[in-house]
Design a protein around this motif. Structure first.
Motif, PDB file in Angstrom:
ATOM      1  N   GLU A 211       0.900  -1.351  -0.110  1.00 14.25           N
ATOM      2  CA  GLU A 211      -0.036  -0.012  -0.095  1.00 14.25           C
ATOM      3  C   GLU A 211       0.934   1.199   0.000  1.00 14.25           C
ATOM      4  O   GLU A 211       0.348   2.265  -0.563  1.00 14.25           O
ATOM      5  CB  GLU A 211      -0.917  -0.024   1.172  1.00 14.25           C
ATOM      6  CG  GLU A 211      -1.920   1.320   1.447  1.00 14.25           C
ATOM      7  CD  GLU A 211      -2.671   1.241   0.095  1.00 14.25           C
ATOM      8  OE1 GLU A 211      -3.133   2.342  -0.302  1.00 14.25           O
ATOM      9  OE2 GLU A 211      -3.058   0.188  -0.474  1.00 14.25           O
ATOM     10  N   ASN A 212       1.991   1.218   0.911  1.00 18.35           N
ATOM     11  CA  ASN A 212       2.829   2.400   0.788  1.00 18.35           C
ATOM     12  C   ASN A 212       3.655   2.682  -0.655  1.00 18.35           C
ATOM     13  O   ASN A 212       3.795   3.921  -1.010  1.00 18.35           O
ATOM     14  CB  ASN A 212       3.919   2.093   1.979  1.00 18.35           C
ATOM     15  CG  ASN A 212       4.804   3.263   2.045  1.00 18.35           C
ATOM     16  OD1 ASN A 212       4.309   4.378   2.394  1.00 18.35           O
ATOM     17  ND2 ASN A 212       5.983   3.270   1.908  1.00 18.35           N
ATOM     18  N   LEU A 213       3.848   1.540  -1.396  1.00 14.61           N
ATOM     19  CA  LEU A 213       4.297   1.651  -2.485  1.00 14.61           C
ATOM     20  C   LEU A 213       3.532   2.538  -3.404  1.00 14.61           C
ATOM     21  O   LEU A 213       3.739   3.097  -4.461  1.00 14.61           O
ATOM     22  CB  LEU A 213       5.014   0.214  -3.257  1.00 14.61           C
ATOM     23  CG  LEU A 213       6.157  -0.269  -2.591  1.00 14.61           C
ATOM     24  CD1 LEU A 213       6.399  -1.590  -3.124  1.00 14.61           C
ATOM     25  CD2 LEU A 213       7.233   0.838  -2.757  1.00 14.61           C
ATOM     26  N   ARG A 214       2.242   1.889  -3.391  1.00 13.75           N
ATOM     27  CA  ARG A 214       1.181   2.378  -4.368  1.00 13.75           C
ATOM     28  C   ARG A 214       0.924   4.031  -3.951  1.00 13.75           C
ATOM     29  O   ARG A 214       0.745   4.774  -4.798  1.00 13.75           O
ATOM     30  CB  ARG A 214      -0.245   1.787  -4.082  1.00 13.75           C
ATOM     31  CG  ARG A 214      -0.277   0.188  -4.656  1.00 13.75           C
ATOM     32  CD  ARG A 214      -1.353  -0.472  -4.626  1.00 13.75           C
ATOM     33  NE  ARG A 214      -1.526  -1.672  -5.053  1.00 13.75           N
ATOM     34  CZ  ARG A 214      -1.737  -2.538  -4.241  1.00 13.75           C
ATOM     35  NH1 ARG A 214      -1.788  -2.500  -2.848  1.00 13.75           N
ATOM     36  NH2 ARG A 214      -1.807  -4.041  -4.521  1.00 13.75           N
ATOM     37  N   LYS A 215       0.773   4.290  -2.677  1.00  8.41           N
ATOM     38  CA  LYS A 215       0.480   5.517  -2.347  1.00  8.41           C
ATOM     39  C   LYS A 215       1.651   6.671  -2.851  1.00  8.41           C
ATOM     40  O   LYS A 215       1.572   7.656  -3.245  1.00  8.41           O
ATOM     41  CB  LYS A 215       0.628   5.511  -0.694  1.00  8.41           C
ATOM     42  CG  LYS A 215       0.085   6.982  -0.180  1.00  8.41           C
ATOM     43  CD  LYS A 215       0.175   6.750   1.343  1.00  8.41           C
ATOM     44  CE  LYS A 215      -0.066   8.217   2.246  1.00  8.41           C
ATOM     45  NZ  LYS A 215      -0.001   8.154   3.497  1.00  8.41           N
TER      46      LYS A 215
END
Length: 259
Positions: free
Chosen positions: A250-254
């Motif tokens: 999720e952090n990579l997507r964000k």
């Protein structure tokens, strides 16, 4: 002297050729098949949870040779140059690279014993306290619930009445038995009424919930029976590992710049 030189030359030649030959599993249609392919296949099977026994080595050798035969035929037909093959290879490359990314993250961010203990403590706090062995009779209306309470006070058996009248498909056939559970397992209205009862007591007024009207009896009360930390440690570790990986994704997507 000439014979000695020839012998030395032959030995030197063999000395160079033997290590090269030893690196090959076989020669298929003139093309060497390196032994390293067996090692790669062995590692893949081990990663998938299927360790290779010594008895399987012969099967792996046959598998590697068969793959080389089939690959050579596919290349002879030009299939490795097709657009479909190239597309599939790109998808496979992406899948393997992403898998390696996630494996590397999990390796460098392991779940610690302290994290496992903290999660277990949260579980104990949420599920500790008392457990209740309760029964209930669930009916659609308040009038029916009051009728059941009146009949029970006159001597009707709770179990029999539950089998006859309860609309709860799970417990009705078992005489209303809900087995052992803590209060948090039930809807608030049911739980609040149940925890006020002592062992052997029954609600004197119908209890309304979104399921209908209940008549509740508590058969027994005990301290919560929770598993020990060591018994659930693997499950907690796996759960936390999945949570960490999901947060990483999720952090990579964000943080990705998508235009």
């Amino acid at each position: 002297m000439k014979k000695v030189l020839l012998t030395a030359l032959a030995a030197a030649t063999l000395g160079i050729a033997l290590p090269v030959a030893a690196q090959n599993l076989a020669i298929v249609n003139g093309k060497p098949v390196p032994k390293a392919r067996v090692d790669m296949l062995t590692q893949q099977l081990a990663k998938s949870g299927r360790p290779v026994s010594p008895e399987m080595q012969g099967q792996l050798k046959d598998e590697v040779i068969a793959r080389e035969i089939f690959m050579q035929e596919a290349q002879k037909r030009g299939l490795d140059a097709s657009d479909d093959f190239k597309s599939q290879m790109e998808l496979a490359r992406q899948t393997l690279l992403i898998r390696e990314l996630f494996a590397d993250y999990q390796k460098t961010n392991p779940v610690t014993d302290a994290e496992i203990k903290a999660e277990y403590d949260k579980f104990v706090e949420a599920n500790g306290g008392k457990e209740y062995r309760a029964r209930h009779i669930l009916v659609p209306t308040e009038a029916e619930a009051r009728k059941a309470i009146a009949d029970l006070k006159k001597g009707a058996k709770f179990e029999a009445l539950a089998k006859q009248r309860s609309k709860d498909p799970g417990s009705g056939a078992n005489g209303g038995d809900l087995d052992w559970a803590n209060a948090a397992s039930y809807v608030p209205e049911f739980a609040q009424a149940m925890i006020k009862l002592k062992k052997g007591e029954m609600t004197q007024e119908p209890v309304k919930s979104n399921f209908g009207w209940h008549v509740i009896r508590v058969d027994d009360i005990r301290d919560a029976q929770l598993p020990k930390l060591e018994e659930v440690k693997p499950q907690i570790a796996q759960q936390l590992q999945q949570q960490k990986l999901a947060a990483f994704q999720e952090n990579l997507r964000k943080n990705a710049k998508i235009e």
